[in-house]
Design a protein around this motif. Structure first.
Motif, PDB file in Angstrom:
ATOM      1  N   PRO A  20       4.595  -0.212   0.682  1.00  0.00           N
ATOM      2  CA  PRO A  20       4.585  -0.829   2.019  1.00  0.00           C
ATOM      3  C   PRO A  20       5.986  -0.873   2.624  1.00  0.00           C
ATOM      4  CG  PRO A  20       3.330  -2.152   0.455  1.00  0.00           C
ATOM      5  CD  PRO A  20       4.041  -1.111  -0.340  1.00  0.00           C
ATOM      6  N   TRP A  40       2.538   6.455  -6.921  1.00  0.00           N
ATOM      7  CA  TRP A  40       3.065   6.001  -5.644  1.00  0.00           C
ATOM      8  C   TRP A  40       3.656   7.221  -4.946  1.00  0.00           C
ATOM      9  CZ3 TRP A  40       8.251   6.905  -4.939  1.00  0.00           C
ATOM     10  CH2 TRP A  40       8.990   7.169  -6.105  1.00  0.00           C
ATOM     11  N   LYS A  42      -0.739   6.118  -3.547  1.00  0.00           N
ATOM     12  CA  LYS A  42      -0.649   4.992  -2.625  1.00  0.00           C
ATOM     13  C   LYS A  42       0.782   4.866  -2.126  1.00  0.00           C
ATOM     14  CE  LYS A  42      -2.658   1.131  -3.701  1.00  0.00           C
ATOM     15  NZ  LYS A  42      -3.682   0.944  -2.637  1.00  0.00           N
ATOM     16  N   GLY A  57      -0.862  -8.292  -0.690  1.00  0.00           N
ATOM     17  CA  GLY A  57      -2.297  -8.492  -0.560  1.00  0.00           C
ATOM     18  C   GLY A  57      -2.768  -8.452   0.881  1.00  0.00           C
ATOM     19  N   GLU A  58      -4.056  -8.562   1.086  1.00  0.00           N
ATOM     20  CA  GLU A  58      -4.630  -8.540   2.428  1.00  0.00           C
ATOM     21  C   GLU A  58      -4.177  -9.720   3.271  1.00  0.00           C
ATOM     22  OE1 GLU A  58      -8.841  -8.208   2.197  1.00  0.00           O
ATOM     23  OE2 GLU A  58      -8.802  -6.207   1.267  1.00  0.00           O
ATOM     24  N   TYR A  72      -0.896   0.291  -9.667  1.00  0.00           N
ATOM     25  CA  TYR A  72      -1.841   0.946  -8.761  1.00  0.00           C
ATOM     26  C   TYR A  72      -3.071   1.471  -9.492  1.00  0.00           C
ATOM     27  CZ  TYR A  72       1.456   0.836  -4.823  1.00  0.00           C
ATOM     28  OH  TYR A  72       2.286   0.433  -3.790  1.00  0.00           O
ATOM     29  N   GLU A 127      -1.984  -4.345  -5.928  1.00  0.00           N
ATOM     30  CA  GLU A 127      -1.228  -4.111  -4.700  1.00  0.00           C
ATOM     31  C   GLU A 127       0.090  -4.874  -4.773  1.00  0.00           C
ATOM     32  OE1 GLU A 127      -2.194  -2.169  -2.290  1.00  0.00           O
ATOM     33  OE2 GLU A 127      -4.350  -1.928  -2.596  1.00  0.00           O
TER      34      GLU A 127
END
Length: 416
Positions: free
Chosen positions: A374, A301, A371, A215-216, A207, A212
């Motif tokens: 996910p 994180w 961050k 990814g996007e 991070y 990431e």
């Protein structure tokens, strides 16, 4: 993982639920009990936190005498399996404390009631604590407490080694580890090279380089230039003999820190009290600092727990009231006082309980820049692949080649 680690048996249990075609919940709202009705609200809490939750629930009941809160303690080591089994059997409680890395699995099972964002404002919480609960723009949990990492280091040994300031970057961190080693430390720093939970050690490297996990494009991003740099930096500590290459289960880092054998490590806020109580001989000889910065700054994180309500609950209104109660600034600050778990509500940091510590501002600063992890359905399997890659790099494998293999190993674990 953090203190809320999932048992790997969760994978098997989840597969069983899915193979039977059993979505965890799915009941409508036709049989809902109003918030003012006399009722019992059931909630699962984890480990020692469940005992403290029982105590604060008494304060809630004094204000809402019609609602009896029944807290069931569940061990962190079995909670994943227990929840998936209860989902299959239709016996989930009304609500639960849910660890950050569990969210993706139970969102995918359609087990959780979406959060009413007219009642809970995401702006009240640190961004990463909220984002951890969001899939496709919908939030499924309200942040309860946060878990974030900082750097613990021995100031007395650092000064003897000619390093009088805290290491602000990874380069300075590496140099301090070298100085510690040259001045008699067994290892310059503690870095977990592999095994369960090791991903927590690597994420700050990733991070802080701007990398990431996903990814996007919705695919893993574990062979990106940022990920490769994170593996290179991580591996350099083992290559230079500054960190132990094999992980020893049950190793007491506080004891080694107190003895000066390992004068530096990354951990959460609970270690402040642990060191004060277990290593009183080094009082005033250590400090807590933000994690070292990479090219994109100091980035931890965030983990912790959120409060979730299950879809099949007939007591959603009462669950919402209890969740509101637990996430007010005053109650969040009180929860820190009794558990040393960091408040997820930003306003709680202005409460008196949060003002008498030299270390808390460091963790608050870390929460500002942290961050989220996910909410992946197959996080446990995903984490295993990261940990195996870390172990290879710690033992000398090429970071770029390892990252490429890791990318391929994780692509099938993410729905795109």
């Amino acid at each position: 993982m953090s203190r809320n680690a999932l048992s790997r048996t969760t994978i098997t249990a989840t597969a069983l639920v899915l193979s039977l075609g059993l979505a965890a919940c799915g009941g409508g709202d036709g049989d809902q009990v109003g918030a003012d009705a006399k009722q019992t609200l059931t909630i699962w809490g984890m480990g020692e936190e469940a005992k403290r939750l029982e105590e604060v629930a008494k304060d809630f009941t004094e204000k809402h005498p019609n609602i009896t809160v029944k807290v069931t303690p569940v061990g962190w080591d079995v909670v994943g399996q227990k929840m998936t089994s209860a989902a299959a059997a239709g016996t989930l409680p009304d609500m639960a404390q849910m660890g950050s890395t569990m969210m993706g699995e139970f969102i995918a099972l359609d087990a959780l009631e979406p959060v009413d964002e007219k009642v809970f404002d995401k702006a009240d919480f640190f961004p990463a604590t909220w984002d951890n609960n969001v899939v496709d723009g919908v939030s499924y949990g309200v942040p309860w407490y946060a878990d974030v990492r900082a750097l613990y280091y021995r100031t007395d040994i650092a000064e003897k080694a000619g390093k009088g300031k805290e290491p602000a970057t990874w380069d300075e961190h590496h140099a301090l580890a070298e100085a510690y080693k040259k001045n008699g430390a067994t290892w310059g720093t503690e870095l977990q090279p592999g095994s369960t939970g090791a991903w927590q050690t690597w994420l700050p490297f990733l991070y802080s380089e701007g990398g990431e996990l996903i990814g996007e494009d919705g695919k893993p991003a574990l062979d990106s230039p940022e990920a490769v740099r994170a593996f290179e930096r991580f591996g350099s500590y083992f290559e230079d003999g500054l960190a132990k290459k094999n992980f020893v289960v049950g190793r007491d880092v506080a004891k080694d820190f107190g003895a000066g054998k390992v004068p530096m490590f990354m951990s959460g806020p609970w270690m402040v009290q642990n060191l004060d109580e277990q290593q009183p001989q080094i009082k005033g000889k250590w400090k807590v600092a933000p994690l070292p910065a990479g090219s994109k700054g100091s980035v931890s994180w965030v983990g912790g727990s959120s409060l979730v309500t299950f879809k099949d609950s007939a007591h959603k209104a009462a669950a919402e009231k209890f969740t509101q109660f637990l996430t007010t600034p005053k109650m969040q600050a009180h929860w820190y006082e009794i558990s040393k778990s960091l408040p997820a509500n930003k306003a709680a940091w202005n409460e008196p309980e949060m003002q008498n510590s030299e270390t808390l501002p460091v963790f608050e600063k870390s929460l500002d820049t942290a961050k989220d992890v996910p909410p992946l359905e197959k996080w446990t399997e995903f984490a295993v692949q990261i940990e195996e890659a870390m172990e290879k790099v710690a033992r000398g494998a090429d970071p770029a080649a390892t990252a490429k293999k890791l990318q391929k190993a994780t692509e099938g674990l993410v729905d795109q």
